[in-house]
Scaffold this active site. Structure first.
Site, PDB file in Angstrom:
ATOM      1  N   ASP A 132      12.200  -6.654 -30.846  1.00 54.17           N
ATOM      2  CA  ASP A 132      10.841  -6.456 -31.338  1.00 54.17           C
ATOM      3  C   ASP A 132      10.978  -6.197 -32.836  1.00 54.17           C
ATOM      4  O   ASP A 132      11.441  -5.131 -33.246  1.00 54.17           O
ATOM      5  CB  ASP A 132      10.199  -5.256 -30.630  1.00 54.17           C
ATOM      6  N   SER A 167       3.127 -19.707 -44.534  1.00 54.30           N
ATOM      7  CA  SER A 167       2.012 -20.597 -44.237  1.00 54.30           C
ATOM      8  C   SER A 167       1.341 -20.934 -45.556  1.00 54.30           C
ATOM      9  O   SER A 167       1.563 -20.259 -46.573  1.00 54.30           O
ATOM     10  CB  SER A 167       1.023 -19.871 -43.317  1.00 54.30           C
ATOM     11  N   TYR A 211      -3.621 -11.986 -41.884  1.00 54.48           N
ATOM     12  CA  TYR A 211      -2.592 -13.027 -41.848  1.00 54.48           C
ATOM     13  C   TYR A 211      -2.204 -13.436 -43.266  1.00 54.48           C
ATOM     14  O   TYR A 211      -1.019 -13.460 -43.612  1.00 54.48           O
ATOM     15  CB  TYR A 211      -3.118 -14.227 -41.070  1.00 54.48           C
ATOM     16  N   ALA A 231      -2.679 -11.774 -46.056  1.00 57.84           N
ATOM     17  CA  ALA A 231      -2.066 -10.639 -46.747  1.00 57.84           C
ATOM     18  C   ALA A 231      -0.593 -10.499 -46.371  1.00 57.84           C
ATOM     19  O   ALA A 231       0.261 -10.287 -47.243  1.00 57.84           O
ATOM     20  CB  ALA A 231      -2.819  -9.353 -46.419  1.00 57.84           C
ATOM     21  N   SER A 232      -0.289 -10.640 -45.097  1.00 59.83           N
ATOM     22  CA  SER A 232       1.101 -10.477 -44.652  1.00 59.83           C
ATOM     23  C   SER A 232       1.981 -11.611 -45.165  1.00 59.83           C
ATOM     24  O   SER A 232       3.142 -11.389 -45.535  1.00 59.83           O
ATOM     25  CB  SER A 232       1.162 -10.404 -43.122  1.00 59.83           C
ATOM     26  N   LYS A 233       1.447 -12.828 -45.204  1.00 62.04           N
ATOM     27  CA  LYS A 233       2.239 -13.967 -45.662  1.00 62.04           C
ATOM     28  C   LYS A 233       2.407 -13.963 -47.179  1.00 62.04           C
ATOM     29  O   LYS A 233       3.461 -14.350 -47.702  1.00 62.04           O
ATOM     30  CB  LYS A 233       1.594 -15.273 -45.187  1.00 62.04           C
TER      31      LYS A 233
END
Length: 272
Positions: free
Chosen positions: A62, A140, A153, A155-157
Site C-alpha cells: 500500500d 498525466s 488529481y 494537484a497530485s500529478k
C-alpha cells in the site's frame, strides 16, 4: 531493447491492472526481472503464475504507507541484489467539482499519487544511484494543465512532476535517469474506481474507452522512454496539443477544457 532490459530489476507499483500490469508484461517479455507491487496480492500472484518464478517477485504494498514502501525495496534487494528501475505507477483519480467535494478526497489522492511516489523513491534512490538507474513517475496531461472536476488529481500529478524534476536537477551529475511520463487518457479501470465528491468510487467510466490508447501501447512507449533515457514523455496528439496550447493560448485552452469535460455523461461541470 532486449539487450538493454535483459536481467534489469524493475519495480512497478500499481502492478495488478491497467498500465502497471501492461508494463510488467512488457518488461518481462524484454528479459527483465520484475517486481509487482500492489495491494491486490491475489491478483499479482495469479499474474506471476505464467512467468518464470526466478524472474518475478510479488510484494503486497500500500504505497500510502511508508513502511510498505520501505519493505518493497528491501524485499527487492534481498531477492535480486540490485534495483535498476522504479516505475511509480500506482494512482487513483476523482471526478467532482471542488466546492462540492469532501476534503478527504484530495488527501486520499495526495497520499496515493504524491506520497506513494515520494516514499518509494526515497527508499529506492540509494540503489538506483548505484546502478545509474531510472526513476519514473507516471502522471498525466493533468499534471501539466488543470483538469476541471479533477482538482485533487491534477494537484497530485503537478506535485509528482515538480518533485521528480527537482530530483533530476539534484542528481544531474550522478547519471540518475528521471522520467516524467504522461500517457493521456488510457483505456484502463482508473475511471471506474475514481472517487466522487463524498469519496465513494463512481463505478463506471464516463468516457469511451475504445477510443483511447491501450495500456499495452502505453507500456511500449514507457519501455522506449526508459531505453532512450528520456526526461519527459507526453503521449497522444491531444495530450501534446493541450500542453502546447496551454502555454501559448491559456484562455483558449481553459475554455476548450471546460467545454470538453462538461460534455461527459453526468458531468459535474455545467454546460455553457
Amino acid at each position: 531493447m532486449v539487450n538493454f532490459f535483459k536481467d534489469k530489476v524493475i519495480i512497478v507499483t500499481g502492478a495488478s491492472s491497467g498500465i502497471g500490469l501492461a508494463s510488467v508484461k512488457q518488461f518481462y517479455s524484454l528479459g527483465a526481472k520484475v517486481v509487482l507491487a500492489s495491494r491486490s496480492i491475489d491478483k499479482m500472484e495469479t499474474i506471476a503464475l505464467s512467468m518464470n518464478q526466478d524472474k518475478v517477485l510479488c510484494v503486497k504494498t500500500d504505497v500510502t504507507k511508508e513502511e510498505d514502501c520501505r519493505n518493497l525495496v528491501e524485499q527487492t534487494i534481498k531477492r535480486f541484489g540490485k534495483l535498476d528501475v522504479l516505475v511509480n505507477n500506482a494512482g487513483i483519480s476523482m471526478r467532482a467539482v471542488f466546492k462540492d467535494m469532501d476534503l478527504s478526497v484530495i488527501k486520499t489522492l495526495m497520499d496515493t499519487n504524491f506520497w506513494g511516489t515520494v516514499y518509494c523513491t526515497k527508499y529506492a534512490l540509494p540503489y538506483l544511484l548505484e546502478t545509474k538507474g531510472s526513476v519514473v513517475g507516471v502522471i498525466s496531461t493533468a499534471g501539466y494543465v488543470g483538469l476541471p472536476a479533477r482538482t485533487g488529481y491534477s494537484a497530485s500529478k503537478f506535485a509528482v512532476r515538480g518533485f521528480l524534476e527537482t530530483l533530476r536537477i539534484e542528481h544531474l551529475y550522478d547519471d540518475l535517469h528521471v522520467m516524467v511520463f504522461a500517457p493521456g487518457f488510457t483505456s484502463s479501470n482508473i475511471r471506474n474506481v475514481a472517487l466522487t465528491a463524498d469519496g465513494s468510487p463512481q463505478g463506471q467510466t464516463p468516457r469511451d474507452e475504445d477510443r483511447m490508447m491501450s495500456a499495452e501501447r502505453v507500456a511500449y512507449h514507457l519501455a522506449r522512454g526508459l531505453f532512450r533515457r528520456k526526461p519527459e514523455m507526453i503521449l497522444t496528439p491531444l495530450g501534446k496539443a493541450t500542453v502546447f496550447a496551454s502555454k501559448k493560448m491559456p484562455r483558449v485552452t481553459d475554455a476548450m477544457e471546460y467545454r470538453i469535460m462538461s460534455k461527459e455523461p453526468d458531468s459535474p461541470i455545467k454546460k455553457r
